[in-house]
Design a protein around this motif. Structure first.
Motif, mmCIF file in Angstrom:
data_model
loop_
_atom_site.group_PDB
_atom_site.id
_atom_site.type_symbol
_atom_site.label_atom_id
_atom_site.label_comp_id
_atom_site.label_asym_id
_atom_site.label_seq_id
_atom_site.Cartn_x
_atom_site.Cartn_y
_atom_site.Cartn_z
ATOM 1 N N THR A 83 1.153 -1.002 -0.053
ATOM 2 C CA THR A 83 -0.066 0.175 0.116
ATOM 3 C C THR A 83 1.045 1.364 -0.545
ATOM 4 O O THR A 83 1.576 1.869 0.541
ATOM 5 N N SER A 84 0.777 2.353 -0.571
ATOM 6 C CA SER A 84 1.360 3.120 -1.065
ATOM 7 C C SER A 84 0.281 4.158 0.417
ATOM 8 O O SER A 84 -0.247 4.466 0.547
ATOM 9 N N THR A 182 -6.920 -1.008 4.217
ATOM 10 C CA THR A 182 -6.450 -1.012 3.407
ATOM 11 C C THR A 182 -4.863 -1.044 2.751
ATOM 12 O O THR A 182 -4.357 -0.525 3.379
ATOM 13 N N CYS A 183 -5.385 -2.152 1.344
ATOM 14 C CA CYS A 183 -3.822 -3.481 1.460
ATOM 15 C C CYS A 183 -3.416 -3.820 0.633
ATOM 16 O O CYS A 183 -5.815 -4.365 -0.318
ATOM 17 N N THR A 188 -9.718 -10.420 -0.862
ATOM 18 C CA THR A 188 -10.920 -9.796 -2.237
ATOM 19 C C THR A 188 -11.915 -11.375 -2.134
ATOM 20 O O THR A 188 -13.198 -10.953 -2.332
ATOM 21 N N ALA A 189 -11.584 -12.343 -2.501
ATOM 22 C CA ALA A 189 -12.448 -13.585 -2.927
ATOM 23 C C ALA A 189 -12.009 -14.628 -2.368
ATOM 24 O O ALA A 189 -10.931 -14.905 -2.348
ATOM 25 N N THR A 204 -2.588 -11.976 6.976
ATOM 26 C CA THR A 204 -2.666 -11.464 5.163
ATOM 27 C C THR A 204 -1.804 -10.941 5.350
ATOM 28 O O THR A 204 -0.460 -10.616 6.310
ATOM 29 N N LEU A 205 -1.319 -10.914 4.463
ATOM 30 C CA LEU A 205 0.388 -10.791 3.719
ATOM 31 C C LEU A 205 0.317 -8.902 3.344
ATOM 32 O O LEU A 205 1.267 -8.561 3.799
ATOM 33 N N CYS A 206 -0.619 -7.843 4.836
ATOM 34 C CA CYS A 206 -0.734 -7.249 5.058
ATOM 35 C C CYS A 206 -0.551 -6.841 6.360
ATOM 36 O O CYS A 206 0.041 -5.593 6.958
#
Length: 803
Positions: A83-84, A182-183, A188-189, A204-206
């Motif tokens: 994420t930026s 947000t990432c 998402t699916a 998660t990878l976030c």
């Protein structure tokens, strides 16, 4: 409301229907309503702070999440998130580190926090630059003198400063919840992250790596002279004085999520499962404000900080009926305690079996390590998972139908994520209960192939994994394909490192392991957790879970194809051998001044319901009467159902425990790390089941064999294993010893949620005159509101032990 003087009675006879001939994996398709009064939604809540005519409607109260943890570390572009910074809240401006070659921003799982990461320098040694906060976020920090300070009292005066260092908790002034994480790598699916786990990025990878300590310190903040070999929390003066307080704000409220793809009712901390992490350095103070926003139906709540000793603050242990009353609906309470021990643990609700609904999260207290490592991957939470509300499961566990004892879980999840076979429904619609006569309104909804948890490894690096069993029942066995595990700590106790391929964890237990990644940057492999072993070990109907580990150059769009390299023993539920688990800091037990024999039994009470008993007595707390306050006042008269053991002025106690059941019991002691003198099972015990798999029954219930007995031998008598929880195997024994150096009122109980609900616990008191002085008005902070709530509406749906 039931009389508080009743002996533990659980459900009235006949309250749970007899088993139906048409069942869904043992659960009744057409359950009768549990015969208890329904909780009114028009309850008038009258705390002492406002008018008694005020009507609280929690359905219109906005859930306010006010914990913001700002964290700075460094990592490579291929690391945790991509994420930026522009995609994140404009209220937080990131100051870049000129010494870092590249960085990316990622969202911390605990809040709307920002982290940057780089592989060029580890989080522990990188030059950290504070973030700058806009006026939309308020910051509360404390002065940070050297850990070598000799000050006796921590200074926690907030200071106005734009600088917030690694994971210093801050409080948002905004009245709305923070934005959802947000990432680009959030699931998402086939199901969105919000639907699966709420606002969580766990699994998660976030989820970023963790530092080796919090703060802009040139060296370890607990002092270089404190190592695992030279200091320990058993020596009170060894605990660092950091003069730092870490602040957190939690809101507990209902929700609906699908961790393994199956939609279920949950109760969450800050809208996420698992809940936010609590982080501190050894010796820091932790302050957590907890708001009870549970409604429809209302419930009390309380949070326990698992394994923290509370030597100076026994009223902050978080157990109703022991150190506090529950936090009443619509009210809040602020816990404050010192991180006296360090390592990995978790916090969880200690109100009935509420934690199994999702009220839990990890705790990380940074301190010395038995071995160095490069990367802290952070908490790896292993849990069995149930699809129906905990109230329905408790009703079964303390009911009259032995075929539902113990309730088996539906699946196993890792960091709140897993998968379920949707072709095998685990319950039918409208037959499960949030409270007496209050059915759940969820219809069977299952999304196949739900996202599984994922983690990052870097080739050639040594990674710390903080394993913890945060489940309700099942013994978890953990492994990583083709990688050995080096154990460096059990519970909050560092140990002499040893290597294994499988780690076994009972509910509430933790093990810290180091895993050195192979030199294969493109690899992806599975980590595994299994709750096999059937009913004796709390096995699950779908016992195996996996989570992906992706090396830095792996294709994260593809699942790993590795196979397990270990053979699990599905018939035993024992921790690693005591001869292997040797504390790094040696402590020899003192001479025991008394031995207390304890028998664990399952019995049927006068109403025909099952009780889990200790020495023929089930534990049932009075949530309106904290035992600690009574004992501190010198009142040593206890109701039988409180199951209090007063050890008076003894100096050291041995508990000689015999398990007369074919079920494992992970026992946890509050306020103490105990010595494990010996533990074993009884391989000669006869079968509890007949040839058709049905439990043998006598006139008053199932027929069990006698458990094994301790022969008096001690493993490693000069330095036995110390920990706060142990597995007592089916038909087995355990001998533990603890020093009476922390006067208070301390529960000792099985951590299987359903066994504890059934009464399997006791409270330990001693030396009441040495209990730390309870601050004036301390008990009123929770008891005034709770007493009003219970006396004016009478809606406490206590069908179990209540703790």
């Amino acid at each position: 409301m039931r009389s508080k003087t009743l002996q533990f009675a659980a459900l009235a006879a006949g309250a749970v229907a007899a088993p139906s001939s048409n069942q869904v994996r043992g659960r009744e398709l057409n359950r009768r309503p549990i015969e208890r009064r329904q909780l009114s939604y028009s309850t008038t809540i009258a705390p002492s702070s406002y008018d008694s005519t005020t009507t609280l409607d929690l359905s219109t109260v906005n859930t306010v999440y006010t914990t913001v943890n700002v964290t700075i570390t460094t990592c490579t572009e291929s690391s945790v998130c991509s994420t930026s910074s522009s995609a994140l809240s404009t209220s937080i401006v990131l100051a870049t580190n000129a010494t870092t070659s590249s960085s990316t921003a990622s969202l911390n799982s605990t809040s709307s926090a920002i982290q940057t990461s780089s592989s060029s320098t580890s989080a522990a040694t990188s030059s950290l630059v504070p973030t700058t906060l806009s006026t939309s976020t308020s910051v509360a920090t404390s002065t940070v003198p050297s850990a070598e300070s000799t000050s006796n009292a921590p200074s926690t005066t907030p200071v106005s400063s734009p600088a917030v260092y690694v994971n210093a908790a801050t409080t948002s002034t905004l009245p709305l919840p923070p934005p959802a994480p947000t990432c680009s790598l959030l699931p998402t699916a086939p199901i969105a992250n919000q639907e699966q786990a709420g606002d969580s990025t766990w699994g998660t990878l976030c989820q970023p790596y963790f530092p080796q300590w919090i703060g802009e310190y040139a060296t370890v903040p607990w002092g270089a002279n404190r190592t695992v070999n030279t200091s320990d929390a058993t020596v009170f003066n060894d605990i660092p004085i950091t003069n730092v307080t870490r602040y957190y704000n939690f809101t507990v409220s209902r929700g609906q999520i699908s961790p393994d793809g199956v939609l279920r009712d949950v109760i969450l901390v800050n809208g996420q499962y698992p809940g936010p992490v609590i982080e501190a350095n050894w010796g820091d103070w932790i302050e957590v404000s907890v708001a009870n926003n549970i409604s429809n139906p209302y419930e009390g709540t309380a949070l326990h900080w698992h394994g923290q000793l509370q030597k100076t603050t026994p009223w902050e242990d978080g157990v109703p009926g022991a150190g506090q009353c529950p936090i009443a609906p619509g009210h809040s309470y602020t816990y404050r305690y010192q991180a006296e021990v360090y390592g990995s643990s978790w916090y969880h609700a200690h109100f009935s079996a509420q934690f199994t609904a999702g009220v839990m999260g990890p705790m990380v207290v940074y301190g010395p390590s038995s071995l160095p490592y490069d990367i802290d991957v952070g908490p790896v939470m292993l849990s069995d998972w149930y699809h129906i509300p905990y109230f329905s499961i408790v009703a079964d566990a303390v009911g009259t139908n032995y075929s539902l004892i113990p309730p088996t879980s539906d699946s196993v999840i890792i960091n709140g994520r897993g998968q379920f076979n949707c072709s095998e429904p685990s319950y039918s619609n409208s037959t499960e209960w949030l409270a007496s006569n209050l059915p759940s309104n969820i219809s069977w909804t299952c999304v196949p192939d739900a996202p599984q948890a994922a983690f990052r490894f870097q080739s050639g690096k040594t990674h710390r994994l903080r394993l913890m069993n945060t489940g309700a029942n099942g013994v978890q066995k953990f492994s990583v394909d083709s990688h050995n595990l080096t154990v460096i700590a059990v519970d909050y106790v560092p140990v002499v490192p040893y290597t294994t391929s499988v780690v076994t964890l009972g509910v509430g237990q933790r093990t810290d392991v180091l895993v050195t990644a192979l030199d294969t940057p493109w690899a992806s492999i599975w980590m595994r957790s299994s709750a096999r072993g059937g009913e004796p070990c709390g096995g699950s109907d779908h016992p195996d879970a996996v989570a992906a580990i992706y090396y830095e150059d792996a294709d994260v769009s593809s699942l790993p194809t590795s196979t397990s390299w270990v053979t699990l023993d599905d018939t035993t539920c024992l921790n690693d051998a005591l001869a292997l688990t040797v504390p790094a800091y040696a402590v020899k037990p003192s001479n025991a001044s008394f031995t207390q024999d304890l028998r664990l039994d399952l019995a049927v009470n006068a109403t025909g319901d099952f009780e889990f008993r200790i020495n023929d007595q089930g534990w049932r707390v009075d949530t309106n009467v904290p035992l600690l306050a009574q004992v501190a006042e010198g009142n040593m008269t206890f109701a039988p159902q409180w199951n209090v053991y007063n050890f008076y002025d003894n100096t050291s106690i041995i508990l000689n425990i015999t398990n007369n059941m074919p079920l494992v019991h992970p026992f946890h002691m509050h306020g103490h790390n105990f010595y494990v003198l010996n533990v074993g099972d009884n391989s000669t015990a006869g079968s509890t089941y007949n040839e058709t798999g049905i439990a043998k029954r006598g006139v008053s219930g199932p027929v069990f064999e006698q458990g094994a007995t301790w022969d008096g031998s001690v493993v490693n008598p000069n330095n036995p294993l110390r920990r706060d929880g142990l597995l007592i195997p089916p038909y087995g024994f355990a001998a533990i010893q603890f020093e009476l150096t922390n006067p208070g009122a301390w529960p000792f109980h099985c951590h299987v949620a359903w066994h504890l609900s059934g009464g399997q616990g006791m409270q330990i008191v001693y030396k009441p005159e040495q209990i730390p002085a309870i601050p004036a008005g301390q008990m009123d902070q929770t008891c005034v509101n709770w007493n009003w709530f219970t006396s004016n509406d009478g809606t406490v749906d206590q069908i179990d032990s209540g703790a």
